[in-house]
Design an enzyme around this catalytic site. Structure first.
Site, PDB file in Angstrom:
ATOM      1  CB  CYS A   2      19.879 100.704  35.405  1.00  0.00           C
ATOM      2  SG  CYS A   2      19.590  99.343  34.608  1.00  0.00           S
ATOM      3  NE  ARG A  27      23.796 103.189  39.628  1.00  0.00           N
ATOM      4  CZ  ARG A  27      24.371 102.261  40.247  1.00  0.00           C
ATOM      5  NH1 ARG A  27      25.557 102.708  41.330  1.00  0.00           N
ATOM      6  NH2 ARG A  27      23.787 101.189  40.808  1.00  0.00           N
ATOM      7  CD1 TRP A  74      24.609  96.885  32.448  1.00  0.00           C
ATOM      8  CD2 TRP A  74      25.743  98.499  31.175  1.00  0.00           C
ATOM      9  NE1 TRP A  74      25.736  96.265  31.892  1.00  0.00           N
ATOM     10  CE2 TRP A  74      26.419  97.446  31.086  1.00  0.00           C
ATOM     11  CE3 TRP A  74      26.036  99.728  30.391  1.00  0.00           C
ATOM     12  CZ2 TRP A  74      27.657  97.476  30.336  1.00  0.00           C
ATOM     13  CZ3 TRP A  74      27.010  99.671  29.681  1.00  0.00           C
ATOM     14  CH2 TRP A  74      27.878  98.418  29.668  1.00  0.00           C
ATOM     15  CG  ASN A 100      20.329  99.125  39.260  1.00  0.00           C
ATOM     16  OD1 ASN A 100      20.681  98.557  38.363  1.00  0.00           O
ATOM     17  ND2 ASN A 100      21.106  99.662  40.358  1.00  0.00           N
ATOM     18  N   GLY A 101      18.522  96.591  38.572  1.00  0.00           N
ATOM     19  CA  GLY A 101      18.547  95.040  38.958  1.00  0.00           C
ATOM     20  C   GLY A 101      18.075  94.270  37.833  1.00  0.00           C
ATOM     21  CD  GLU A 489      44.341  91.107  31.616  1.00  0.00           C
ATOM     22  OE1 GLU A 489      44.626  91.326  30.504  1.00  0.00           O
ATOM     23  OE2 GLU A 489      43.910  92.190  31.996  1.00  0.00           O
ATOM     24  CE  LYS A 493      43.963  95.624  32.987  1.00  0.00           C
ATOM     25  NZ  LYS A 493      43.739  94.966  31.862  1.00  0.00           N
ATOM     26  CD  GLU A 496      45.463  98.294  29.896  1.00  0.00           C
ATOM     27  OE1 GLU A 496      44.848  98.912  28.921  1.00  0.00           O
ATOM     28  OE2 GLU A 496      45.100  97.223  30.190  1.00  0.00           O
ATOM     29  CG  HIS A 512      63.507  78.271  25.842  1.00  0.00           C
ATOM     30  ND1 HIS A 512      64.177  77.146  25.259  1.00  0.00           N
ATOM     31  CD2 HIS A 512      62.456  77.569  26.581  1.00  0.00           C
ATOM     32  CE1 HIS A 512      63.763  75.927  25.664  1.00  0.00           C
ATOM     33  NE2 HIS A 512      62.562  76.037  26.321  1.00  0.00           N
ATOM     34  CE  LYS A 611      36.194  99.620  29.396  1.00  0.00           C
ATOM     35  NZ  LYS A 611      37.392  98.692  30.147  1.00  0.00           N
TER      36      LYS A 611
HETATM   37  C1  AGP Z   1      42.544  96.107  28.360  1.00  0.00           C
HETATM   38  O1  AGP Z   1      42.736  96.569  29.613  1.00  0.00           O
HETATM   39  C2  AGP Z   1      42.342  97.024  27.237  1.00  0.00           C
HETATM   40  N1  AGP Z   1      41.411  97.938  27.568  1.00  0.00           N
HETATM   41  C3  AGP Z   1      42.094  96.359  25.796  1.00  0.00           C
HETATM   42  O2  AGP Z   1      43.359  95.482  25.660  1.00  0.00           O
HETATM   43  C4  AGP Z   1      40.709  95.828  25.574  1.00  0.00           C
HETATM   44  O3  AGP Z   1      40.777  94.640  26.313  1.00  0.00           O
HETATM   45  C5  AGP Z   1      40.593  95.524  23.867  1.00  0.00           C
HETATM   46  O4  AGP Z   1      40.736  96.492  23.364  1.00  0.00           O
HETATM   47  C6  AGP Z   1      39.500  94.789  23.773  1.00  0.00           C
HETATM   48  O5  AGP Z   1      38.405  95.234  24.166  1.00  0.00           O
HETATM   49  P1  AGP Z   1      36.875  94.626  24.006  1.00  0.00           P
HETATM   50  O6  AGP Z   1      37.231  93.523  24.994  1.00  0.00           O
HETATM   51  O7  AGP Z   1      35.950  95.832  24.548  1.00  0.00           O
HETATM   52  O8  AGP Z   1      36.942  94.019  22.605  1.00  0.00           O
END
Ligand code: AGP
Length: 616
Positions: A2, A27, A74, A100-101, A489, A493, A496, A512, A611
């Site tokens: 927070c 935060r 938060w 905060n904590g 993953e 990264k 994206e 394959h 996001k």
């Molecule tokens: C991952 O780096 C991306 N931001 C995206 O794939 C994300 O993981 C996906 O949209 C799922 O989001 P969520 O975990 O908030 O459900």
């Protein structure tokens, strides 16, 4: 995580505190509040929502005064609503706190205070703390500073707090353990600022004290700040420093991007996620939401994991963990596919939904479908009170704190941490893991935060590799077993945030098809940890080498074989193979970060991405 902030001085406190809260919203932003005092008259406003919502309320009330505290929340205990928002008042209404904590032993303290006649209006640990302080002050008939010091000696957890008595409007008491707290000092001690970081007061003063852990400070108008050790009330000479960072740097904690800051927050995020749950020395994993549904978990014939993106990759790691450690069959589904393919769900199936934001539309829809077919749905979310957290039958939060960078990093490792705790707990209860192995896993899990901390020191090595491959048109990521999802993953990264096309594959799958891609312009990142089908992966590396592929290998420290073949080697600390993803993902996060920065990409807000994907 927070944000707290406060002001005491000759200026009007409201504009300073409300602007400070806006700067601290990175935060936490699920609720906000302010208390302001003028000539011992106080006004307190708090609301679910953002600081802008608080401003709308405050505008209707003439908030004057030279002393104020503010908070942007938060949520960790208690869903985001008005009652759970800070500031919190003590029962007498005299004491007020922002915090905060996490107070781990708040439940025990609350029960004792209730026995002594205290009442509570919220579900928060913070309201318990302010009433503990009041009880200590009354019992010991002491000053507020002393009461706070004595009360904190009974508290287990993490805190940065600011407290004052509305009848004594010339003093603020602050204290910290595990959460940051900065004090801005005005000329000749005529004004003071307290905050989670210096962003709320950077334009007013460059002179600041950053409290150290277990320190308390008494901030009094016209007086030098007095700093004390909480455990024994001994005096500490305050270290006043001149701030060099600008506002933007402060919000990012001195890092260039939120993504890098969040990569470096992983040791504490993983620790906070297993805090209070992993009692390694007692050989216990304590998870109320699992314990309360333990029959369902132990009788489950199948676990279906639904998620998207990085959370789906965490789900894949969960499949390996749950099948390997608790021998429960697991299927991992893209939520977007699951929701439309009329899946077969049996009454003794458990669905686990994983989501950082808790707002992903496809995942939310998958949950509703599963519930409509009679499944018990368990959520793993990072945002308390989010739609998914509220829609699921039960769940366990990751405690990663707000993840601002669009590219998910600390959410991934904390999701895996929760999944590992569940798999270990169920495996032990089902007799699939021996007591000695169980203890071994718990002791190793306890070491993971420090191993991640140690591993983050490879950043300059990774930066050099990034420079070599930042213009590669394509990239291949390979891993086996627990590290196969990490390969996926790592590829996500990179693509994206740097917009380089990248694919992840099980290492054995290369022959394959993907091996046709290998040539000298194709960097191949291979995860080759010692306990992870090592010999097989080494032969995959040799196949790549013989086709002039460029190899970046992630190996267990001390590896001598891969070093002789690969073009670049990044060593990670040894760990249980089940926990390898918590470490092997770190260099891949750093690699994608540095390549994206070198390519001039917008690392925190990559093109075309959001996001939280709250639409289909
Ligand atoms: C991952 O780096 C991306 N931001 C995206 O794939 C994300 O993981 C996906 O949209 C799922 O989001 P969520 O975990 O908030 O459900």
């Amino acid at each position: 995580m927070c944000g707290i902030t406060g002001y005491l001085g000759f200026r009007e406190a409201y504009p300073i505190v409300i602007n400070g809260l806006q700067r601290l919203e990175y935060r936490g932003y699920d609720s906000a509040g302010i208390v302001i005092t003028s000539n011992d008259k106080s006004k307190l406003f708090k609301t679910k929502g953002k600081v802008s919502d608080l401003k709308k309320i405050a505008k209707k009330n003439n908030l004057e005064g030279n002393l104020a505290l503010g908070h942007t929340r938060w949520a960790t205990h208690g869903v985001p609503n008005n009652e759970n928002s800070h500031p919190h008042l003590s029962n007498s209404g005299n004491l007020v706190i922002v915090h905060n904590g996490i107070i781990e032993n708040y439940d025990t303290i609350k029960k004792e205070l209730i026995k002594r006649g205290y009442t509570f209006h919220s579900d928060t640990d913070t309201e318990v703390l302010i009433n503990l302080i009041e009880e200590v002050q009354i019992k010991n008939n002491c000053k507020l500073g002393k009461a706070v010091q004595l009360a904190l000696t009974n508290v287990v957890g993490a805190y940065a707090i600011a407290v004052y008595d509305i009848n004594k409007s010339d003093e603020i008491i602050v204290a910290r353990l595990g959460s940051p707290l900065a004090i801005g000092i005005g000329k000749n001690n005529t004004e003071f600022f307290v905050a989670s970081d210096a962003s709320p007061f950077i334009e007013y003063t460059k002179d600041a004290i950053y409290l150290d852990d277990e320190e308390l400070a008494i901030v009094k108008l016209g007086k030098k700040i007095r700093v004390r050790k909480i455990h024994d009330d001994s005096i500490v000479e305050p270290n006043i420093q001149e701030l060099k960072l600008n506002l933007e740097q402060i919000e990012k904690g001195g890092y260039d991007h939120f993504m890098l800051k969040e990569i470096y927050e992983q040791p504490s995020a993983i620790f906070d996620t297993f805090r209070g749950r992993l009692l390694a020395d007692k050989g216990i994993i304590k998870m109320g939401s699992v314990d309360n549904n333990i029959t369902k978990f132990l009788n489950a014939k199948r676990i279906i994991i639904v998620a998207c993106g990085t959370s789906w990759h965490a789900g894949l790691v969960g499949e390996y963990l749950l099948e390997d450690l608790s021998r429960i069959p697991v299927e991992v589904e893209y939520a977007s596919e699951f929701r439309y393919r009329n899946p077969i769900i049996n009454k003794d199936d458990i669905v686990i939904a994983i989501s950082q934001s808790g707002e992903t539309a496809d995942t939310l829809a998958a949950i509703k479908l599963a519930k409509s077919k009679g499944a018990f749905v368990f959520g793993i979310c990072n945002v308390v009170g989010s739609s998914i957290a509220r829609e699921t039958n039960s769940g366990a939060y990751t405690h990663a704190g707000p993840e601002i960078g669009v590219a998910s990093t600390k959410a991934f490792t904390t999701q895996i941490t929760v999944l590992a705790l569940i798999a270990l707990k169920l495996g032990k209860l089902k007799g699939e893991i021996s007591t000695s192995d169980f203890h071994k896993y718990l002791q190793e899990m306890k070491l993971i935060p420090s191993k991640v901390e140690e591993l983050l020191k490879v950043n300059h090595e990774v930066e050099k590799i990034a420079l070599t491959y930042k213009d590669a048109p394509n990239c291949l990521y390979l891993g086996r077993g627990y590290n196969f999802p990490v390969a996926l993953e790592g590829a996500l990264k990179l693509k994206e945030i740097s917009y380089i096309h990248a694919e992840g594959y099980p290492a054995a799958e290369m022959k394959h098809g993907p091996i046709a891609l290998i040539d000298e312009s194709m960097p191949v990142i291979v995860i080759a940890t010692k306990k992870g089908h090592y010999e097989k992966v080494v032969s995959n590396i040799q196949e790549i080498k013989s086709r002039n592929g460029k190899i970046i290998a992630i190996v267990t420290e001390g590896d001598t074989i891969v070093k002789k073949i690969a073009d670049h080697v990044i060593e990670i600390p040894e760990t249980e193979e089940a926990f390898a993803p918590l470490l092997t993902t770190i260099p891949l996060q750093l690699l994608s970060y540095y390549i994206a920065v070198m390519r001039g990409c917008n690392v925190d807000q990559p093109r075309n991405l959001a996001k939280s994907v709250t639409v289909e």
